[in-house]
Design an enzyme around this catalytic site. Structure first.
Site, PDB file in Angstrom:
ATOM      1  N   LEU A 387      38.080 -29.239  45.907  1.00 32.04           N
ATOM      2  CA  LEU A 387      38.514 -28.443  47.055  1.00 32.04           C
ATOM      3  C   LEU A 387      37.284 -27.863  47.751  1.00 32.04           C
ATOM      4  O   LEU A 387      36.698 -26.877  47.307  1.00 32.04           O
ATOM      5  CB  LEU A 387      39.464 -27.322  46.609  1.00 32.04           C
ATOM      6  CG  LEU A 387      40.771 -27.811  45.978  1.00 32.04           C
ATOM      7  CD1 LEU A 387      41.577 -26.642  45.442  1.00 32.04           C
ATOM      8  CD2 LEU A 387      41.586 -28.608  46.986  1.00 32.04           C
ATOM      9  N   GLU A 388      36.886 -28.486  48.837  1.00 34.79           N
ATOM     10  CA  GLU A 388      35.639 -28.123  49.506  1.00 34.79           C
ATOM     11  C   GLU A 388      35.818 -27.019  50.529  1.00 34.79           C
ATOM     12  O   GLU A 388      34.854 -26.632  51.204  1.00 34.79           O
ATOM     13  CB  GLU A 388      35.021 -29.369  50.141  1.00 34.79           C
ATOM     14  CG  GLU A 388      34.697 -30.440  49.105  1.00 34.79           C
ATOM     15  CD  GLU A 388      34.078 -31.691  49.696  1.00 34.79           C
ATOM     16  OE1 GLU A 388      33.705 -31.660  50.890  1.00 34.79           O
ATOM     17  OE2 GLU A 388      33.958 -32.695  48.966  1.00 34.79           O
ATOM     18  N   ASN A 389      37.037 -26.514  50.648  1.00 35.23           N
ATOM     19  CA  ASN A 389      37.288 -25.422  51.584  1.00 35.23           C
ATOM     20  C   ASN A 389      37.602 -24.121  50.860  1.00 35.23           C
ATOM     21  O   ASN A 389      38.271 -23.244  51.401  1.00 35.23           O
ATOM     22  CB  ASN A 389      38.440 -25.793  52.529  1.00 35.23           C
ATOM     23  CG  ASN A 389      38.095 -27.005  53.376  1.00 35.23           C
ATOM     24  OD1 ASN A 389      37.097 -27.004  54.096  1.00 35.23           O
ATOM     25  ND2 ASN A 389      38.897 -28.065  53.275  1.00 35.23           N
TER      26      ASN A 389
END
Length: 562
Positions: A387-389
């Site tokens: 999850l890069e956010n």
């Protein structure tokens, strides 16, 4: 306060005080004792019973044993008393018992010729046993046994009433017979530390006892059980018995259950492992079926699961059109084949455009339930968190622990944070990794698409060098993660990321520096970490596009680490 409620408080206190004086531990009935109560299980309706104000009836559900039980409903002026006269012998001791549930329920006896006794319980959603003893007087030949509820309270249920003691001559109710041995015992599932069992129901049984290698390990009320705390790769013999008030059945035929090897079915995950992301889409890299993934990859992360409309939930949809007509059945078969070859295949959640958000208890539950469903549907060994956010450490921890509880100890959990996410143990990603350290497989941080970052020595390092890899890995290694939970994530080619590509020789030098203390740049780690897990790349497809240069060089090097 109403008069009835005041009376309830006073009467309950009086009963409690009385019980302290009259209730004794019930011993085992002697062989000569019989159940002197009649219609004890209400199988013939209210025969032999009289209920006040028409308050009693028999029902088919809920019942404890047999096909019927008593339901008695109090009113504002009636406590739903149901009673029968029981023949007894003088100067004898009897054990009075019944199973009850529902509203307030009381069990008692009058006319004993000595001290009349009673017992009670507050409302209960499950069957609860009431029991007490009484002694008859020198000229007592009958007593009145009764149940009742309380004024204005919900209905209570009663079943399996018993007055065990010497035969009073008034006719007896033999009660339940010892049940037969369960049939159909089978192993319904295994992990590396547990075996799940299931069997057929036995008529008249109220419970079941599970034996492992001849020793009792658990008792349950249903027809399944999971035996935990077992050693990996070990075979055990299991048997089951059925029980009720009359006793325990003979043991069932034995079955053998064998726990999985560590890290799930098939071969164990290697001490040093290579992780590769497989693209479930066509972005110009070589299109692969899962069967085409290079043999050097030990963990294959299928990228990506999709966000569902329910908050926190995910789905997985194979891009059959984009992958040249690759079918779901072929995909599932390829997963099984990779697993048979000792590989782990997991589903990755997130990516650069991932929109999955787990930020409250409900979304955490949705995440765990949906990921587990996807795992069961396709046969995945676990999940990758990419999850890069951003993520919420509290609720992602909750979600992953819930998933672990469902999937068992064989679950593979990997994470792929960005460099900024692992600069400090106070960051959410790092917190999550530490929170689940006991069930975490590996963190493969992305050492690419990054600006300059601090190393564990407080100095600033720029991407694209051995020092960048080793000094940033040191933060995780010294910050609480085990060496086996740390891997180096790099792009497989210059086209695999916007920046941060380094040649496979640089990756190998960084691995040697951390594991053996050789090949380092200007940064020297404070110690060596021979248990370092290995390396990761984005992606197996870009690796194939570049002629498998990355996996051919890094794979054997990882597998050859000490």
């Amino acid at each position: 306060m109403s008069p009835h409620r005041r009376s309830l408080r006073f009467w309950s206190g009086a009963v409690t005080a009385a019980l302290a004086l009259t209730v004794t531990t019930v011993g085992q009935a002697s062989a000569a004792d019989v159940n002197n109560a009649r219609s004890a299980g209400f199988e013939s309706g209210l025969s032999d019973w009289t209920c006040s104000a028409g308050s009693g009836t028999t029902v088919s559900s809920p019942v404890r044993t047999g096909a019927a039980a008593l339901q008695a409903t109090p009113s504002g002026q009636d406590n739903a008393r149901c009673a029968q006269t029981v023949r007894v012998k003088p100067d004898s001791t009897y054990t009075l018992g019944a199973w009850v549930r529902g509203g307030y329920a009381y069990l008692g006896v009058t006319g004993t010729g000595t001290t009349d006794v009673s017992t009670w319980t507050p409302d209960s959603s499950s069957w609860k046993q009431l029991s007490t003893t009484f002694t008859t007087g020198s000229s007592t030949t009958s007593v009145t046994v009764y149940t009742h509820g309380w004024y204005g309270q919900p209905a209570y249920y009663a079943d399996d009433v018993s007055v065990f003691g010497p035969d009073g001559g008034g006719g007896t109710d033999p009660g339940p017979a010892i049940p037969s041995a369960p049939g159909g015992l089978n192993v319904s599932g295994t992990t590396s530390s547990s075996v799940s069992l299931a069997w057929n129901a036995v008529s008249g049984a109220t419970g079941y006892t599970v034996y492992r290698d001849g020793t009792k390990v658990t008792a349950v009320s249903g027809t399944s059980a999971t035996v935990t705390g077992l050693a990996a790769s070990t075979s055990y013999s299991f048997q089951v018995t059925a029980t009720n008030g009359a006793g325990e059945s003979p043991k069932s035929a034995a079955v053998t259950g064998t726990t999985n090897k560590p890290n799930g079915p098939g071969q164990a995950l290697p001490k040093h492992a290579v992780t590769g992301y497989w693209q479930n889409f066509n972005n110009g890299a070589a299109v692969q079926k899962l069967a085409d993934v290079q043999a050097q990859y030990d963990i294959i992360a299928v990228a990506f699961a999709d966000a569902a409309s329910t908050p926190g939930a995910v789905t997985f949809n194979l891009d059959s059109a984009g992958l040249g007509g690759y079918t779901v059945d072929q995909f599932k078969a390829d997963i099984r084949a990779k697993q048979a070859a000792g590989k782990k295949v997991i589903v990755s959640v997130g990516g650069e455009r991932g929109t999955v958000a787990v930020n409250d208890a409900a979304s955490a539950a949705n995440f765990a339930n949906s990921v587990y469903s996807v795992m069961q549907t396709y046969g995945f060994d676990g999940v990758d968190i990419d999850l890069e956010n951003g993520l919420n450490a509290t609720y992602m921890t909750q979600a992953l622990r819930s998933l672990s509880a469902k999937a068992g100890s064989s679950l593979i959990i990997t994470m792929a944070p960005q460099t900024i996410d692992m600069q400090s143990t106070s960051n959410s990603y790092f917190q999550t990794a530490l929170n689940i350290k006991d069930i975490l497989t590996v963190v493969n941080m992305q050492y690419y698409n990054s600006g300059s970052m601090l190393g564990c020595d407080g100095k600033v390092y720029s991407q694209g060098s051995v020092d960048f890899l080793t000094a940033l890995a040191c933060i995780q290694l010294e910050g609480g993660l085990a060496p086996s939970q740390v891997g180096l994530g790099l792009p497989a080619s210059t086209r695999g990321a916007g920046s941060g590509y380094v040649s496979p020789s640089v990756v190998n030098n960084a691995l040697d520096c951390l594991a053996k203390g050789t090949g380092c740049g200007s940064f020297k780690p404070p110690r060596t970490y021979p248990g370092l897990r290995g390396a990761m790349t984005w992606s197996t497809n870009w690796d194939a596009t570049a002629g498998n240069a990355w996996s051919n060089a890094v794979g054997p090097h990882v597998h050859g680490l000490p």
